[in-house]
Design an enzyme around this catalytic site. Structure first.
Site, mmCIF file in Angstrom:
data_model
loop_
_atom_site.group_PDB
_atom_site.id
_atom_site.type_symbol
_atom_site.label_atom_id
_atom_site.label_comp_id
_atom_site.label_asym_id
_atom_site.label_seq_id
_atom_site.Cartn_x
_atom_site.Cartn_y
_atom_site.Cartn_z
ATOM 1 N N ASP A 90 1.003 -1.100 0.054
ATOM 2 C CA ASP A 90 -0.208 0.514 0.061
ATOM 3 C C ASP A 90 0.884 0.815 -0.141
ATOM 4 O O ASP A 90 0.853 1.859 0.878
ATOM 5 C CB ASP A 90 -0.756 -0.116 1.488
ATOM 6 C CG ASP A 90 -1.879 1.054 2.064
ATOM 7 O OD1 ASP A 90 -1.981 2.628 0.988
ATOM 8 O OD2 ASP A 90 -2.282 1.259 2.839
ATOM 9 N N GLU A 210 -10.625 1.274 -4.248
ATOM 10 C CA GLU A 210 -10.276 0.888 -3.059
ATOM 11 C C GLU A 210 -11.768 1.119 -2.365
ATOM 12 O O GLU A 210 -11.886 0.026 -0.798
ATOM 13 C CB GLU A 210 -9.976 2.694 -2.205
ATOM 14 C CG GLU A 210 -9.945 2.653 -0.939
ATOM 15 C CD GLU A 210 -8.643 3.553 -0.219
ATOM 16 O OE1 GLU A 210 -9.185 4.047 0.283
ATOM 17 O OE2 GLU A 210 -8.009 4.319 -1.305
ATOM 18 N N VAL A 236 -18.252 2.320 4.573
ATOM 19 C CA VAL A 236 -17.434 3.636 4.647
ATOM 20 C C VAL A 236 -16.502 4.076 5.073
ATOM 21 O O VAL A 236 -16.350 3.710 6.432
ATOM 22 C CB VAL A 236 -18.579 4.799 5.462
ATOM 23 C CG1 VAL A 236 -18.273 6.118 5.208
ATOM 24 C CG2 VAL A 236 -20.132 4.976 4.770
#
EC number: 3.6.1.5
Length: 476
Positions: A90, A210, A236
């Site tokens: 990442d 994502e 979320v």
């Protein structure tokens, strides 16, 4: 949902219960008693037949026992099922973090332990976007991550272990030449790593991707991945440059927000929206720029009159981090309540000065989310935060935030060994940001236990990297 219970359910799916039952006809045979009126000669003859049969049956049973024992003790029978591995890097704004996943590829969904045994990670700083002026050094910055992976994966598995580098939105802000030079520098390192790699596996991830990966991770952890769309949970994710929202609505979403995937034989038409400028990294950097302008007192709506930066713990040495001087130019005063107020003021200002929509926090997805089609209990919230169980309430997060904001910096360092200084430094801000956004802006109650934390201290991350790994493994 208790993740420990979830884990036991996931594990049990691979060991179905077996039951052995006596057939009803066998009860009839066992209940029969020998007739009393048989002649004595027949009885003697039966005894001899039984004796003769025993002479053949006993050696045969011994032979079967010997064969079974040999098979059971063989290496093939005793060895455990092979473990497979995967690597995702990442590449964010503040640093690059490698995730080494260990899994069993059984059935349609890979099995990954969520108790900390399924992955390990390491983060290095600075992030790849910081190499815009020296792209050739970007590859050198991830060498330590590759060595970390090699120590955790058997050498015999390297050539079959896929390694990917996924850059987040911060890299996309750079010029095309700088961006490609940084990625190419990293590709050279990955090509020579000994792991399985293709050039296209080092790329910049879009915000919608994502959001998709975060949705997969949450539903995998909650045990709803592979279920009917209306049984899944929306998510979320309070990410880096942007906030991601993903859920399966009852009706087909607008084309620009639609993403159709098929997993475990089920087709999902997901609503996915990326909201730029509302991610934790983006808000943190903007807050630092405001502090650096020396105009916080006139900007702030807190009314507490606290000079300095309330989102940095007292005692932090600003000179120890010259690379972050842009963000840390003011005096650290550590105050959770004031920090939360500053974050709220910034979020409000950002919405009022929206230039590139969508910038509004209350958008189409929230109409769906807060209305009847998608009730609040169908959403899960993901954020990286240390020191809490995988799921906690905002009230618990607020208590942790007061600890990270208002305790002395050196006391925090002594209590949290092994945590990167920049990560530990930001926990004060992160806790205030999450409470401000979810409670004040979105109306989530303080006792709601649907906040998932991507604990980076050793347990399997509950974030988009887990979802990316699961999704790509299932699609291969």
């Amino acid at each position: 949902m208790d993740l420990s219970n979830l884990q036991s359910r996931v594990s049990s799916a691979y060991i179905p219960p077996h039951r052995t039952q006596l057939h009803p006809r066998m009860h009839t045979f066992s209940s029969l008693s020998p007739p009393n009126n048989q002649p004595k000669s027949h009885s003697n003859r039966d005894k001899w037949l039984i004796l003769a049969a025993s002479l053949f049956v006993v050696p045969f049973l011994f032979y079967l026992f010997t064969i079974a024992r040999g098979v059971h003790q063989s290496s093939k029978f005793g060895e455990s099922k092979p473990k497979l591995f995967g690597i995702i890097i990442d590449a964010g704004l503040t640093g690059s973090r490698i995730h080494v996943f260990e899994f069993l590829n059984e059935g349609m969904t890979p099995f990954i332990g969520l108790d900390g045994t399924g992955s390990s990670s390491l983060k290095v700083s600075p992030g790849l976007p910081r190499f815009a002026n020296d792209p050739e050094s970007a590859g050198q910055s991830i060498l330590g991550l590759i060595e970390f992976a090699k120590k955790r994966i058997p050498k015999s598995e390297w050539k079959d272990t896929k390694v990917q580098l996924m850059g987040t939105g911060e890299l996309e802000k750079l010029g095309l030449d700088s961006r490609e030079a940084i990625l190419e520098s990293c590709r050279r390192v990955l090509r020579s790593s000994g792991f399985l790699f293709k050039d296209e596996w080092a790329a910049i991830m879009k915000g919608q991707e994502e959001g998709l990966y975060a949705w997969v991770a949450a539903n995998y952890a909650l045990g709803t991945l592979g279920g009917e769309p209306q049984e899944t949970t929306g998510v979320v994710e309070l990410g880096g440059a942007s906030m991601q929202v993903a859920f399966a609505p009852r009706d087909p979403p607008p084309m620009q927000f639609s993403r159709i995937i098929k997993l475990a034989g089920v087709t999902y038409n997901l609503y996915i929206q990326s909201m730029p400028h509302f991610g934790q990294d983006a808000v943190w950097e903007s807050l630092g720029e405001i502090q650096n302008s020396r105009d916080m007192l006139t900007f702030s709506s807190s009314g507490e009159g606290i000079a300095g930066n309330p989102c940095i713990p007292r005692g932090y040495d600003l000179t120890s981090n010259a690379s972050n001087a842009k963000l840390l130019a003011s005096q650290p005063v550590g105050n959770f309540s004031a920090c939360k107020s500053e974050v709220m003021a910034l979020l409000k200002r950002r919405q009022e000065k929206c230039v590139h929509p969508p910038c509004e926090i209350v958008s189409y997805f929230l109409v769906e989310f807060l209305g009847k089609p998608v009730p609040p209990d169908k959403f899960f919230y993901i954020s990286e935060f240390f020191g809490l169980v995988p799921k906690a309430s905002l009230s618990e997060l607020e208590s942790a935030g007061q600890h990270y904001c208002e305790d002395d910096w050196y006391k925090l360092k002594n209590q949290h060994h092994g945590i990167d200084d920049l990560d530990l430094l930001r926990y004060c801000f992160s806790s205030a940001y999450i409470v401000a956004l979810l409670h004040q802006s979105l109306g989530i109650t303080m006792i709601d236990k649907r906040i998932g934390f991507a604990n980076q201290s050793g347990s399997t991350p509950l974030d988009w990297t887990l979802g990316a790994f699961i999704l790509q493994t299932m699609l291969e």
